[in-house]
Design a protein around this motif. Structure first.
Motif, short mmCIF file in Angstrom:
data_model
loop_
_atom_site.label_atom_id
_atom_site.label_comp_id
_atom_site.label_asym_id
_atom_site.label_seq_id
_atom_site.Cartn_x
_atom_site.Cartn_y
_atom_site.Cartn_z
N ARG A 170 -92.59 -45.53 16.19
CA ARG A 170 -94.29 -45.59 16.75
C ARG A 170 -95.88 -45.84 16.14
O ARG A 170 -96.72 -45.70 17.05
CB ARG A 170 -94.04 -43.84 15.73
CG ARG A 170 -95.49 -42.84 15.67
CD ARG A 170 -95.07 -42.28 16.60
NE ARG A 170 -96.34 -40.91 16.41
CZ ARG A 170 -96.23 -39.68 16.45
NH1 ARG A 170 -94.80 -39.47 15.60
NH2 ARG A 170 -96.93 -38.87 16.43
N ILE A 171 -95.51 -46.78 15.22
CA ILE A 171 -97.21 -47.24 15.15
C ILE A 171 -97.30 -48.16 16.40
O ILE A 171 -98.60 -48.78 16.52
CB ILE A 171 -97.16 -48.66 13.61
CG1 ILE A 171 -97.21 -47.79 12.84
CG2 ILE A 171 -97.58 -49.55 14.13
CD1 ILE A 171 -96.33 -48.66 11.29
N GLN A 172 -96.65 -48.92 16.82
CA GLN A 172 -96.62 -50.15 18.46
C GLN A 172 -96.63 -49.43 19.25
O GLN A 172 -97.69 -50.08 19.81
CB GLN A 172 -95.21 -50.75 18.24
CG GLN A 172 -94.74 -51.72 17.52
CD GLN A 172 -93.60 -52.56 17.85
OE1 GLN A 172 -92.61 -51.96 18.17
NE2 GLN A 172 -93.55 -53.42 17.53
N ALA A 173 -96.73 -48.27 19.51
CA ALA A 173 -97.25 -47.52 20.32
C ALA A 173 -98.70 -46.40 20.19
O ALA A 173 -99.37 -46.83 21.03
CB ALA A 173 -96.12 -45.39 21.08
N GLN A 174 -98.57 -46.56 19.34
CA GLN A 174 -100.35 -46.29 18.59
C GLN A 174 -101.36 -47.23 19.26
O GLN A 174 -102.38 -47.09 19.40
CB GLN A 174 -100.64 -45.96 17.16
CG GLN A 174 -99.64 -44.60 16.63
CD GLN A 174 -100.17 -43.17 17.13
OE1 GLN A 174 -101.75 -43.06 17.04
NE2 GLN A 174 -99.76 -42.56 18.68
N VAL B 105 -103.67 -47.86 11.75
CA VAL B 105 -102.56 -46.95 11.14
C VAL B 105 -102.81 -47.64 9.78
O VAL B 105 -103.36 -48.41 9.23
CB VAL B 105 -100.94 -47.66 11.98
CG1 VAL B 105 -100.17 -46.92 11.22
CG2 VAL B 105 -101.17 -47.36 13.30
N TYR B 106 -102.35 -45.78 9.25
CA TYR B 106 -102.19 -46.61 7.34
C TYR B 106 -101.41 -47.06 6.52
O TYR B 106 -100.35 -45.22 7.76
CB TYR B 106 -103.44 -45.69 6.89
CG TYR B 106 -104.69 -45.45 7.07
CD1 TYR B 106 -105.17 -45.94 6.17
CD2 TYR B 106 -105.62 -44.35 8.02
CE1 TYR B 106 -106.97 -45.89 6.30
CE2 TYR B 106 -106.23 -44.39 7.75
CZ TYR B 106 -107.71 -44.89 7.65
OH TYR B 106 -108.66 -44.39 7.40
N LEU C 142 -94.63 -56.68 14.07
CA LEU C 142 -95.62 -56.42 14.57
C LEU C 142 -95.84 -57.56 15.50
O LEU C 142 -96.74 -57.43 16.62
CB LEU C 142 -96.73 -55.25 14.08
CG LEU C 142 -95.95 -54.16 13.71
CD1 LEU C 142 -97.58 -53.28 13.02
CD2 LEU C 142 -95.55 -53.41 14.60
N GLY C 143 -95.57 -58.75 15.11
CA GLY C 143 -95.81 -59.72 15.66
C GLY C 143 -97.39 -60.49 15.66
O GLY C 143 -98.15 -60.12 14.79
N LEU D 48 -102.76 -42.74 12.56
CA LEU D 48 -101.26 -42.15 12.10
C LEU D 48 -101.63 -42.87 10.61
O LEU D 48 -102.05 -44.38 10.42
CB LEU D 48 -100.06 -42.89 13.18
CG LEU D 48 -98.70 -43.05 12.51
CD1 LEU D 48 -98.39 -41.90 12.44
CD2 LEU D 48 -97.81 -44.53 13.19
N MET D 49 -100.68 -42.07 9.80
CA MET D 49 -100.26 -42.66 8.48
C MET D 49 -99.22 -42.38 7.73
O MET D 49 -98.70 -41.55 8.01
CB MET D 49 -101.60 -41.07 7.48
CG MET D 49 -101.18 -40.89 6.10
SD MET D 49 -102.12 -42.57 5.32
CE MET D 49 -103.39 -42.58 5.44
#
Length: 709
Positions: free
Chosen positions: A486-490, A497-498, A526-527, A576-577
């Motif tokens: 989900r983080i990668q999509a955001q 993101v937090y 995440l790279g 995103l939190m």
């Protein structure tokens, strides 16, 4: 008066303990020091120190009539007694009462106990009965010689501290209760009626008769408990009302609402440069504050509003009123990050307008270099700094205001009483500054009626347009990979993101993932194209500010942080939190953290990662908190549920440093008694001021002074 409560039961002799000897050089015995630690100094303190539970030593039961789990008191003859070493050294004795036998087992014992349990001795034993393969058994029972008279009342068990044994504390409480002056302070014609006066209620609650229904003692529904709770609530309402009346006799600078010419006032100019219009709630609250500032009685107002409701704008407009009238304003925040957020906004809005008047906004924190802080302090003392923003440094002795008229305290529950009094003491001469306290934790109605009864409360109950709803999801820790997806999509959509962690580094005591480890893990997953930053309270101030600036500029896409970002951080691009180990956070804190997202146009979400315990479930209170977060985003509903789950402590914070939380009354169940106390308090202060003062002194002592903060 109930016959059973008229007098104290006969006192059992208690030998003076060795601990009662005076501690060298202290002037107080060890017992006296322990009693003071419990707050037991005056006779009335002892009388009001009620038991946390009771033991029933009033009857003997037959062993044959006991069941597994019973707390039982039996008498029997010792038939066996030996010290064994399997698997560890222990004393095992057996008693026989004629109906059955029971084994007594001690892992820690003294020679005197072994002697007391000599074969043939008749003893009285009390403890929790356990059934097992070897028959009935009691672990570490209390043992006395048999045949002594039984008490007529239940035996009180008090909360205590190291060095203060129950028998000694019981003796001290009994003595204090006997000496305490417990005459009636509530006039009969306007107060409570019935058999239970204060003395009979306290005597009964210290020494209840064995025929009482234990449930009525445990849930505080017994008439004696109702009397105590009513008196406590009345004392609290009287002290709050008295504090309000004392403030009404003080004088503050009068800050007129419409200086001439109106169009060129700082207030009007600020409204004109704001990049948004005020909500209806902001206009309403602004008018309430304006009315207060125009009076010579010091304002004492709490501004409450949910996360993102626009409290900073209201504070800025109030500051403009003070500056228009030729006075100074101070804004104090609990953390440097929050103070810096306020400073950034207010400098942008006000500094250009103040510069035209030869004035400026000053910045004061403990981390400033001496040269910079001295320059700022000089600007404050000369009056050039019309608005002073900072942390606790604002109230340091070296900071002197020329003419402080308005003090604004953000997240007021994080400041102690002494700190707020120190800020108020910065005004010169006989004038008091107006005081505006802000809180992003909405106060439930019952709390506002009780602990904040001395305050005027303004509520921002309307969010500014453009705030997007936040979707909250509960996700078990084993699904972390889905969260990272989900983080990668955001990030792919240009969002930020937090990720909030409860700890900074490894702790052997608490098995939680720490922020440093999480940052490294996310960076690896995440790279290199994604910049993962780290923020925690132990970092130097300059480093923290640099990290926040980089995140605000989108140079950092994922910010791994401790709860240092709980309040005040405003990055509209963050959508995103993720809160790790969400089951460990308080409900108010979870709501504050969630409020860091949803500040821009993008759809926002909050993921609560929780780790089930060994049982496969989280605890009951944690489950209630997570359920509340998933079900509602309304700060007032969150506050109501938080009060139900934890009681009032967290809402009040250090405001009550000197006036403790209600010890006996419960604001969620005793609303009728609270209504009664609120109605009676003004009548009593007006018609029976001497009795009212005696009632306050009895229940609060000098602690009522702290309500002035």
């Amino acid at each position: 008066m109930p016959a059973s409560a008229k007098s104290l039961p006969p006192e059992k002799p208690v030998a003076a303990p060795a601990a009662a000897l005076a501690a060298p050089g202290s002037g107080l015995s060890l017992v006296q020091r322990a009693l003071r630690k419990l707050g037991l100094v005056r006779d009335i303190d002892f009388a009001l120190y009620l038991p946390m539970r009771y033991e029933d030593e009033t009857r003997i039961v037959r062993l044959a009539d006991t069941r597994d789990g019973d707390m039982a008191q039996v008498e029997g003859v010792v038939t066996e007694c030996e010290v064994v070493f399997r698997p560890r050294r222990q004393l095992i004795a057996t008693i026989d009462d004629g109906s059955d036998t029971c084994q007594l087992r001690f892992f820690n014992f003294y020679p005197s106990q072994q002697k007391q349990l000599a074969v043939g001795a008749r003893v009285r034993v009390r403890g929790e009965m356990r059934g097992g393969f070897v028959g009935r058994q009691i672990m570490h029972p209390t043992v006395k010689a048999a045949g002594t008279s039984l008490p007529e009342a239940l035996t009180p068990v008090y909360s205590t501290v190291a060095g203060l044994a129950q028998p000694v504390l019981r003796r001290e409480v009994r003595s204090g209760l006997a000496r305490a002056v417990l005459d009636e302070t509530i006039p009969v014609q306007i107060g409570l009626r019935g058999a239970w006066d204060l003395r009979s209620s306290l005597t009964f609650l210290h020494y209840p008769t064995p025929d009482v229904a234990m449930a009525t003692l445990e849930d505080h529904s017994h008439p004696a408990w109702q009397r105590i709770k009513a008196e406590e609530l009345l004392a609290q309402q009287l002290s709050q009302l008295q504090a309000r009346m004392e403030r009404a006799a003080q004088r503050a600078p009068v800050l007129p609402s419409s200086p001439e010419p109106v169009a060129t006032s700082l207030h009007a100019q600020l409204l004109a440069v704001l990049p948004f219009g005020l909500t209806g709630a902001q206009q309403r609250v602004g008018e309430e504050i304006t009315r207060d500032l125009g009076r010579e009685i010091p304002m004492h107002r709490l501004l409450q509003g949910d996360v993102g409701s626009g409290k900073t704008v209201v504070a800025a407009l109030a500051a403009a009123r003070a500056i228009d009238a030729g006075f100074q304003c101070a804004l104090m925040a609990p953390t440097e990050i929050l103070a810096a957020q306020h400073f950034g906004k207010l400098v942008g809005w006000l500094d250009p307008l103040l510069a035209e008047r030869g004035l400026r906004v000053a910045w004061l924190t403990g981390s400033q270099k001496k040269k910079e802080r001295d320059a700022m302090s000089a600007a404050v003392e000369s009056g050039e700094a019309a608005l002073v923003i900072g942390t606790h440094a604002v109230i340091s002795e070296k900071v002197r205001f020329k003419n402080l008229a308005l003090a604004i305290i953000d997240e007021q529950h994080r400041f102690g009483v002494a700190q707020r009094l120190a800020l108020r003491g910065k005004a010169l001469g006989h004038l008091e500054p107006h005081l505006l306290m802000m809180s992003a934790t909405p106060i439930p109605r019952t709390l506002a009626m009780s602990y904040y009864a001395d305050l005027d409360v303004s509520t921002l109950d309307e969010l500014p347009p453009g705030r997007t709803p936040i979707v909250t999801k509960l996700v078990a820790d084993h699904r972390r990979d889905e969260v990272i997806d989900r983080i990668q999509a955001q990030i792919a959509q240009g969002r930020q993101v937090y990720w909030v962690c409860p700890l900074i580094e490894e702790s052997e005591a608490v098995d939680l993932r720490n922020a440093t480890e999480t940052r490294d893990e996310l960076a690896g997953t995440l790279g290199e194209a994604v910049h993962v930053g780290l923020l925690h309270s132990r970092m130097p101030t300059a480093e923290k500010q640099a990290v926040m600036a980089a995140f605000t500029a989108n140079e950092i896409q994922v910010l791994v942080s401790t709860t240092v970002i709980e309040v005040g951080v405003d990055v509209p691009n963050a959508s995103l939190m993720v809160i790790e180990h969400a089951e460990r956070f308080g409900l108010s804190q979870l709501h504050q953290l969630r409020g860091r997202v949803g500040r821009g146009a993008a759809a926002s979400a909050c993921v609560l990662l929780y780790a089930p315990g060994d049982s496969g479930r989280v605890g009951e209170a944690a489950r209630a908190r997570l359920k509340a977060m998933a079900e509602t985003g309304d700060g007032f509903e969150i506050a109501r549920r938080d009060l139900e789950i934890r009681g009032p402590g967290e809402f009040l914070g250090a405001r009550q440093s000197g006036a403790p939380l209600l010890r006996f009354a419960d604001l969620t169940t005793d609303t009728l008694l609270l209504d009664w106390a609120r109605e009676l308090a003004p009548v009593m202060l007006e018609k029976h001021p001497d009795l009212a003062q005696r009632h306050i002194d009895r229940w609060l002592g000098t602690k009522a002074e702290y309500l002035k903060a």
